[in-house]
Scaffold this motif. Structure first.
Motif, short mmCIF file in Angstrom:
data_model
loop_
_atom_site.label_atom_id
_atom_site.label_comp_id
_atom_site.label_asym_id
_atom_site.label_seq_id
_atom_site.Cartn_x
_atom_site.Cartn_y
_atom_site.Cartn_z
N VAL A 230 0.82 -1.22 0.00
CA VAL A 230 0.00 0.00 0.00
C VAL A 230 0.84 1.26 0.00
CG1 VAL A 230 -1.96 -1.11 1.15
CG2 VAL A 230 -0.16 -0.06 2.53
N ALA A 231 2.16 1.13 -0.03
CA ALA A 231 3.05 2.27 0.15
C ALA A 231 3.10 3.17 -1.08
CB ALA A 231 4.45 1.79 0.50
N ASP A 232 3.19 4.47 -0.80
CA ASP A 232 3.45 5.47 -1.84
C ASP A 232 4.95 5.74 -1.97
OD1 ASP A 232 0.60 6.23 -2.38
OD2 ASP A 232 0.71 6.80 -0.26
N ARG A 233 5.69 5.44 -0.92
CA ARG A 233 7.15 5.53 -0.94
C ARG A 233 7.73 4.38 -0.12
NH1 ARG A 233 6.08 8.47 -4.32
NH2 ARG A 233 7.09 10.39 -5.03
N LEU A 234 8.85 3.83 -0.60
CA LEU A 234 9.56 2.77 0.11
C LEU A 234 10.91 3.32 0.58
CD1 LEU A 234 8.98 -0.18 -2.41
CD2 LEU A 234 7.81 0.18 -0.23
N VAL B 131 12.46 5.14 -2.57
CA VAL B 131 12.09 4.76 -3.93
C VAL B 131 10.58 4.87 -4.09
CG1 VAL B 131 12.20 2.96 -5.70
CG2 VAL B 131 14.02 3.14 -3.99
N ASP B 132 10.16 5.39 -5.21
CA ASP B 132 8.75 5.38 -5.58
C ASP B 132 8.43 3.97 -6.11
OD1 ASP B 132 6.24 5.61 -6.73
OD2 ASP B 132 6.68 7.49 -7.78
N PRO B 133 7.50 3.24 -5.48
CA PRO B 133 7.22 1.87 -5.93
C PRO B 133 6.62 1.79 -7.33
CG PRO B 133 5.65 2.55 -4.25
CD PRO B 133 6.71 3.60 -4.30
N ALA B 134 6.15 2.94 -7.84
CA ALA B 134 5.62 2.97 -9.20
C ALA B 134 6.73 3.10 -10.24
CB ALA B 134 4.63 4.11 -9.35
N ARG B 135 7.96 3.28 -9.78
CA ARG B 135 9.08 3.46 -10.70
C ARG B 135 9.36 2.16 -11.45
NH1 ARG B 135 14.03 6.54 -8.08
NH2 ARG B 135 12.34 8.07 -7.93
N HIS B 136 9.79 2.30 -12.70
CA HIS B 136 10.10 1.14 -13.53
C HIS B 136 11.19 0.30 -12.86
CE1 HIS B 136 10.57 -1.30 -17.12
NE2 HIS B 136 11.88 -1.11 -17.06
N GLY B 137 10.96 -1.02 -12.81
CA GLY B 137 11.94 -1.93 -12.23
C GLY B 137 11.63 -2.34 -10.81
N VAL B 138 10.58 -1.73 -10.19
CA VAL B 138 10.20 -2.09 -8.83
C VAL B 138 9.03 -3.07 -8.90
CG1 VAL B 138 9.40 -1.28 -6.59
CG2 VAL B 138 10.91 0.16 -7.98
#
Length: 409
Positions: A165-169, A186-193
């Motif tokens: 549910v995180a917006d930031r890790l 890290v933004d979990p929506a970033r490519h590679g996550v």
């Protein structure tokens, strides 16, 4: 060497312009009451707690620790501890989720430059982020390596709270060339996550825990909060306070579990539902077994609570000392928190287990959901065992050895 006491010094001045402690405690009680109404059904469904996070967000609890001038609640750590404990009485998994959020969202204050931390807090408040992840060490660490145009993050973290549910890790990674451990956002929506809901623990099922993988995820300089090195040249006493601050959240979580199960068992006993004797309902004033059990568990929990209060006062005073804090004072604070961890762990485990005996055979009913308290407490204490903390207390008492810098799982 005596038993640790709170370091001398005034508590931190409340340069806060938010609604105040009374307001947030009222909000926490209301949120806990709301979570309690469907706690059993939600726990049994085991769905990612997106709705629960929305409830916390709408109540303003996600930005509780952000300064009011940056758009947050303007509260202090003692208030945040009280909020986590209140939420945990109703739903320990959501209490853990909130505790992890508070620690990780505050980590920039310990590790980053003030201007960097302030920018991050303003964005956190504006976008109402929920934080997840974990900064504790891993057997196979994440790696941060140089690449064309910057750095990339690689590896797999097998378990982290709140990842679903995180917006930031916020995660721990080691620099590939030097081995220095760093805290990275890290933004979990970033490519590679990639995040996975593969945590199969029998308790704390709504803590949104799971694995997270990073495959050449780009990392900018602003994404690196700072060093997690335990070298005293890098780790100042004030930065080291991240350890007792974070671990005291676990203490409050455990106390909330103990208080929550005792309160629920008491209400059930007062209603006279569980029968140990045909003419005498278990838990009623005439039942000496229930009276003795409630008395013993109340003493156990209140004793742990008193020790937690001492640890909280020490943590608050240590934070107030700021750059004047010494390593000896930090050691005193850390040991007091370790004592509170041990006491609260015992209170949570015994209360959640023995409450089932007080209620009797009907505590096995899935409809009543008494088992969730035991499962939650046991799961949390397995992830955060007290054996190492007891050894640290003993080593400090006997030899004066400063405890290591340990971050909560």
């Amino acid at each position: 060497m005596g038993v640790a006491t709170a370091p001398a010094g005034p508590l931190a001045d409340a340069d806060l312009t938010g609604p105040g402690r009374a307001h947030w405690l009222r909000v926490a009680r209301e949120s806990a009451d709301d979570l309690a109404t469907d706690a059993v059904a939600r726990e049994q469904a085991g769905k990612p707690p997106l709705d629960e996070v929305s409830r916390l967000r709408e109540a303003g609890l996600l930005t509780l620790l952000v300064p009011a001038g940056s758009g947050g609640g303007g509260a202090d750590w003692p208030t945040a501890y009280a909020v986590v404990r209140e939420i945990a009485t109703a739903d320990a998994a959501i209490g853990q989720l909130l505790a992890g959020h508070y620690f990780l969202s505050w980590s920039a204050r310990f590790l980053a430059e003030p201007a960097h931390a302030a920018r991050l807090e303003r964005q956190c408040a504006a976008e109402q982020w929920c934080w997840g992840g974990g900064l504790a060490g891993q057997d196979v660490p994440l790696t941060l390596a140089r690449a064309r145009g910057g750095q990339v993050l690689d590896g797999r973290q097998s378990y982290a709270t709140g990842v679903l549910v995180a917006d930031r890790l916020a995660v721990r990674a080691v620099r590939a060339d030097t081995g220095e451990p760093l805290a990275v956002v890290v933004d979990p929506a970033r490519h590679g996550v990639g995040t996975g809901g593969d945590a199969d623990a029998f308790g704390q099922r709504l803590a949104a825990g799971g694995s997270v993988e990073f495959d050449a995820v780009p990392v900018t300089p602003d994404d690196v909060l700072g060093s997690l090195s335990v070298d005293e040249d890098d780790l100042s006493p004030v930065t080291a306070m991240a350890s007792p601050v974070g671990r005291l959240l676990s203490v409050q979580l455990r106390l909330g579990m103990a208080e929550g199960v005792l309160a629920e068992a008491r209400e059930y006993s007062r209603a006279g539902h569980a029968h140990r004797h045909a003419a005498r309902p278990a838990g009623a004033p005439q039942d000496p077994h229930a009276l003795a059990a409630y008395g013993e568990l109340t003493v156990l929990t209140r004793s742990a609570s008193a020790l937690a209060d001492q640890a909280l006062e020490a943590v608050h005073a240590g934070l107030a000392r700021g750059e004047d804090l010494t390593y000896d004072e930090y050691a005193d604070v850390s040991v007091l928190v370790a004592m509170a961890e041990a006491a609260s762990s015992r209170a949570a485990q015994e209360s959640t287990a023995r409450a089932l005996d007080i209620v009797g055979a009907r505590s096995a009913s899935m409809r009543l959901g008494f088992d969730r308290f035991w499962r939650n407490a046991r799961t949390h204490t397995l992830y955060e065992p007290v054996g190492p903390r007891l050894r640290e207390v003993g080593d400090y008492f006997l030899n004066g050895t400063h405890p290591p810098f340990v971050l909560p799982v």
